[in-house]
Scaffold this motif. Sequence first.
Motif, PDB file in Angstrom:
ATOM      1  N   THR A   1       0.843  -1.199   0.000  1.00 29.09           N
ATOM      2  CA  THR A   1       0.000   0.000   0.000  1.00 29.09           C
ATOM      3  C   THR A   1       0.874   1.243   0.000  1.00 29.09           C
ATOM      4  N   ARG A   2       0.356   2.298  -0.594  1.00 30.52           N
ATOM      5  CA  ARG A   2       1.052   3.586  -0.573  1.00 30.52           C
ATOM      6  C   ARG A   2       0.433   4.530   0.445  1.00 30.52           C
ATOM      7  N   ASP A   3      -0.603   4.097   1.107  1.00 30.76           N
ATOM      8  CA  ASP A   3      -1.292   4.944   2.078  1.00 30.76           C
ATOM      9  C   ASP A   3      -0.442   5.056   3.342  1.00 30.76           C
ATOM     10  N   PRO A   4       0.113   6.246   3.639  1.00 28.19           N
ATOM     11  CA  PRO A   4       0.981   6.393   4.820  1.00 28.19           C
ATOM     12  C   PRO A   4       0.289   5.991   6.119  1.00 28.19           C
ATOM     13  N   PHE A   5      -1.022   6.248   6.228  1.00 30.44           N
ATOM     14  CA  PHE A   5      -1.748   5.886   7.451  1.00 30.44           C
ATOM     15  C   PHE A   5      -1.738   4.377   7.654  1.00 30.44           C
ATOM     16  N   ILE A   6      -2.045   3.618   6.603  1.00 32.80           N
ATOM     17  CA  ILE A   6      -2.064   2.157   6.722  1.00 32.80           C
ATOM     18  C   ILE A   6      -0.657   1.632   6.972  1.00 32.80           C
ATOM     19  N   VAL A   7       0.323   2.229   6.315  1.00 29.79           N
ATOM     20  CA  VAL A   7       1.716   1.816   6.530  1.00 29.79           C
ATOM     21  C   VAL A   7       2.104   2.001   7.996  1.00 29.79           C
ATOM     22  N   PHE A   8       1.763   3.157   8.552  1.00 33.93           N
ATOM     23  CA  PHE A   8       2.119   3.434   9.942  1.00 33.93           C
ATOM     24  C   PHE A   8       1.308   2.555  10.895  1.00 33.93           C
ATOM     25  N   ALA A   9       0.033   2.343  10.590  1.00 37.09           N
ATOM     26  CA  ALA A   9      -0.821   1.511  11.447  1.00 37.09           C
ATOM     27  C   ALA A   9      -0.324   0.065  11.494  1.00 37.09           C
ATOM     28  N   THR A  10       0.086  -0.474  10.358  1.00 35.48           N
ATOM     29  CA  THR A  10       0.585  -1.853  10.338  1.00 35.48           C
ATOM     30  C   THR A  10       1.857  -1.981  11.164  1.00 35.48           C
ATOM     31  N   ASN A  11       2.703  -0.960  11.108  1.00 32.16           N
ATOM     32  CA  ASN A  11       3.940  -0.998  11.892  1.00 32.16           C
ATOM     33  C   ASN A  11       3.650  -0.872  13.384  1.00 32.16           C
ATOM     34  N   LEU A  12       2.691  -0.018  13.749  1.00 31.25           N
ATOM     35  CA  LEU A  12       2.329   0.124  15.149  1.00 31.25           C
ATOM     36  C   LEU A  12       1.789  -1.187  15.715  1.00 31.25           C
ATOM     37  N   PHE A  13       0.882  -1.816  14.983  1.00 31.81           N
ATOM     38  CA  PHE A  13       0.302  -3.063  15.459  1.00 31.81           C
ATOM     39  C   PHE A  13       1.333  -4.194  15.468  1.00 31.81           C
ATOM     40  N   ALA A  14       2.315  -4.133  14.567  1.00 29.16           N
ATOM     41  CA  ALA A  14       3.372  -5.148  14.565  1.00 29.16           C
ATOM     42  C   ALA A  14       4.253  -5.015  15.800  1.00 29.16           C
ATOM     43  N   LEU A  15       4.425  -3.772  16.291  1.00 26.30           N
ATOM     44  CA  LEU A  15       5.260  -3.547  17.468  1.00 26.30           C
ATOM     45  C   LEU A  15       4.507  -3.800  18.767  1.00 26.30           C
ATOM     46  N   MET A  16       3.167  -3.668  18.731  1.00 19.12           N
ATOM     47  CA  MET A  16       2.376  -3.940  19.925  1.00 19.12           C
ATOM     48  C   MET A  16       2.466  -5.420  20.284  1.00 19.12           C
ATOM     49  N   GLY A  17       2.737  -5.704  21.501  1.00 19.68           N
ATOM     50  CA  GLY A  17       2.806  -7.099  21.938  1.00 19.68           C
ATOM     51  C   GLY A  17       4.101  -7.798  21.594  1.00 19.68           C
ATOM     52  N   LEU A  18       5.035  -7.071  20.931  1.00 19.79           N
ATOM     53  CA  LEU A  18       6.305  -7.698  20.565  1.00 19.79           C
ATOM     54  C   LEU A  18       7.109  -8.081  21.804  1.00 19.79           C
ATOM     55  N   ARG A  19       7.026  -7.236  22.821  1.00 18.86           N
ATOM     56  CA  ARG A  19       7.741  -7.512  24.067  1.00 18.86           C
ATOM     57  C   ARG A  19       7.216  -8.796  24.723  1.00 18.86           C
ATOM     58  N   GLN A  20       5.880  -8.921  24.800  1.00 19.77           N
ATOM     59  CA  GLN A  20       5.300 -10.132  25.396  1.00 19.77           C
ATOM     60  C   GLN A  20       5.560 -11.356  24.525  1.00 19.77           C
ATOM     61  N   LEU A  21       5.574 -11.138  23.188  1.00 25.98           N
ATOM     62  CA  LEU A  21       5.829 -12.255  22.276  1.00 25.98           C
ATOM     63  C   LEU A  21       7.228 -12.820  22.488  1.00 25.98           C
ATOM     64  N   TYR A  22       8.175 -11.943  22.818  1.00 24.03           N
ATOM     65  CA  TYR A  22       9.554 -12.366  23.082  1.00 24.03           C
ATOM     66  C   TYR A  22       9.596 -13.386  24.216  1.00 24.03           C
ATOM     67  N   PHE A  23       8.881 -13.097  25.293  1.00 23.27           N
ATOM     68  CA  PHE A  23       8.888 -14.004  26.438  1.00 23.27           C
ATOM     69  C   PHE A  23       7.993 -15.215  26.211  1.00 23.27           C
ATOM     70  N   LEU A  24       6.948 -15.071  25.390  1.00 22.67           N
ATOM     71  CA  LEU A  24       6.064 -16.196  25.108  1.00 22.67           C
ATOM     72  C   LEU A  24       6.773 -17.250  24.275  1.00 22.67           C
ATOM     73  N   LEU A  25       7.469 -16.798  23.250  1.00 20.22           N
ATOM     74  CA  LEU A  25       8.140 -17.752  22.361  1.00 20.22           C
ATOM     75  C   LEU A  25       9.392 -18.331  23.007  1.00 20.22           C
ATOM     76  N   GLY A  26      10.207 -17.429  23.629  1.00 18.75           N
ATOM     77  CA  GLY A  26      11.408 -17.915  24.312  1.00 18.75           C
ATOM     78  C   GLY A  26      12.228 -18.836  23.423  1.00 18.75           C
ATOM     79  N   GLY A  27      12.487 -20.021  23.939  1.00 18.02           N
ATOM     80  CA  GLY A  27      13.285 -21.001  23.201  1.00 18.02           C
ATOM     81  C   GLY A  27      12.580 -21.573  21.984  1.00 18.02           C
ATOM     82  N   LEU A  28      11.256 -21.299  21.846  1.00 17.20           N
ATOM     83  CA  LEU A  28      10.529 -21.841  20.702  1.00 17.20           C
ATOM     84  C   LEU A  28      10.979 -21.215  19.386  1.00 17.20           C
ATOM     85  N   LEU A  29      11.649 -20.053  19.467  1.00 16.85           N
ATOM     86  CA  LEU A  29      12.113 -19.419  18.234  1.00 16.85           C
ATOM     87  C   LEU A  29      13.041 -20.332  17.448  1.00 16.85           C
ATOM     88  N   ASP A  30      13.829 -21.124  18.167  1.00 19.09           N
ATOM     89  CA  ASP A  30      14.759 -22.036  17.506  1.00 19.09           C
ATOM     90  C   ASP A  30      14.028 -23.104  16.706  1.00 19.09           C
TER      91      ASP A  30
END
Length: 363
Positions: A224-253
């Motif tokens: 998409t070229r829509d700056p709003f959608i671009v920014f919104a997708t990035n915001l939602f991608a960053l939300m919960g990233l911290r908790q996802l780090y601890f949830l996945l833990g060793g599962l990332l491997d």
Amino acid sequence: MVHELPVTFEVIALAAMVVLLVADLLIVGRRPHVPSMKESAVWVGFYVALALVFGGIVWGVGGVTPAAEFYAGWLMEYSLSVDNLFVFVIIMARFAVPREQQQRVLMVGIIMALIFRAAFILAGAALIEQFTWLFYIFGAFLIWTAIHQALPEKEEDKDDYKENLLIRQMRKVLPLHHQYDGGRLTTRVDGRKLFTPLIIVFLAIGSTDVLFAVDSIPAIFGITRDPFIVFATNLFALMGLRQLYFLLGGLLDRLVYLPYALSVVLGFIGVKLILEALHTNSLSWINGGEGFEWAPEVPIWLSLTVIVVSLAVGTVASLVKSAHDARKEAAQPAVERGAEGEDGAGTVEPATEAAEAASDSAK
């Protein structure tokens, strides 16, 4: 083509998302702790559900096209954020960040990522409006990235974090202490003010965020070229990233095929960008400045399908392989599993070395 959403909706939505993300980060700043699996799972589920609901709201406000663009962009950015976690895990291990401080490090990393991505988005949107031929460069870059991602990684490099030039230079300039002092960036040793290793960790995370922004922003502009959608997708991608780090833990491997799935996605978006550049060509030295009629415009539903299928196949294949490897290891005779330890070199010496290292550290 940019599909306009009401300006009032965009302002209110962005403000709400930023407030939510900042509130989550402030909670971490006040109460740093190691979240439990249950706590992490609840928060990750909350943010995923929130993204799905938000996409539905976009659908109701602007129609199916911007909603599909949001879902496709969010899935791609979220998967790339998971890829970020692989590097974050290595950085945390490389610098031996205390477990209780890892949330704080991730918080700073997310703030840096938000700032860098916002800058890239604003610059990218402005440039693309003026120079559509940039899609040739973006497309070629994403295809190169996809090929690089798909290449087999050397065994010795899998768990190694290579410090970039910035980190190496800062090590020479900053007076560093070898031990952490809680969440402080500086400490005093014999009356001398020194930086703790946490400052280097922040620099490592921040410089890594820049590199990932260079990959992800051209990719999202391929959807998409829509700056709003671009920014919104990035915001939602960053939300919960911290908790996802601890949830996945060793599962990332265990997600061994995720890099290949991402390479398919990035390669597809790269080809899509080049086709769009050809279709809307404005470079005088290519086809006389005229667009190529034969170059098809890839519909958003096809982009969404490729992203969903690629990520699903990569994840399922990774889990199947992990389960197969676990069964194979469980079925291996105990005699074979203990063979290395029977000769006295497989288990005794490493344990002894670890004990000696701990003793030296205590001294």
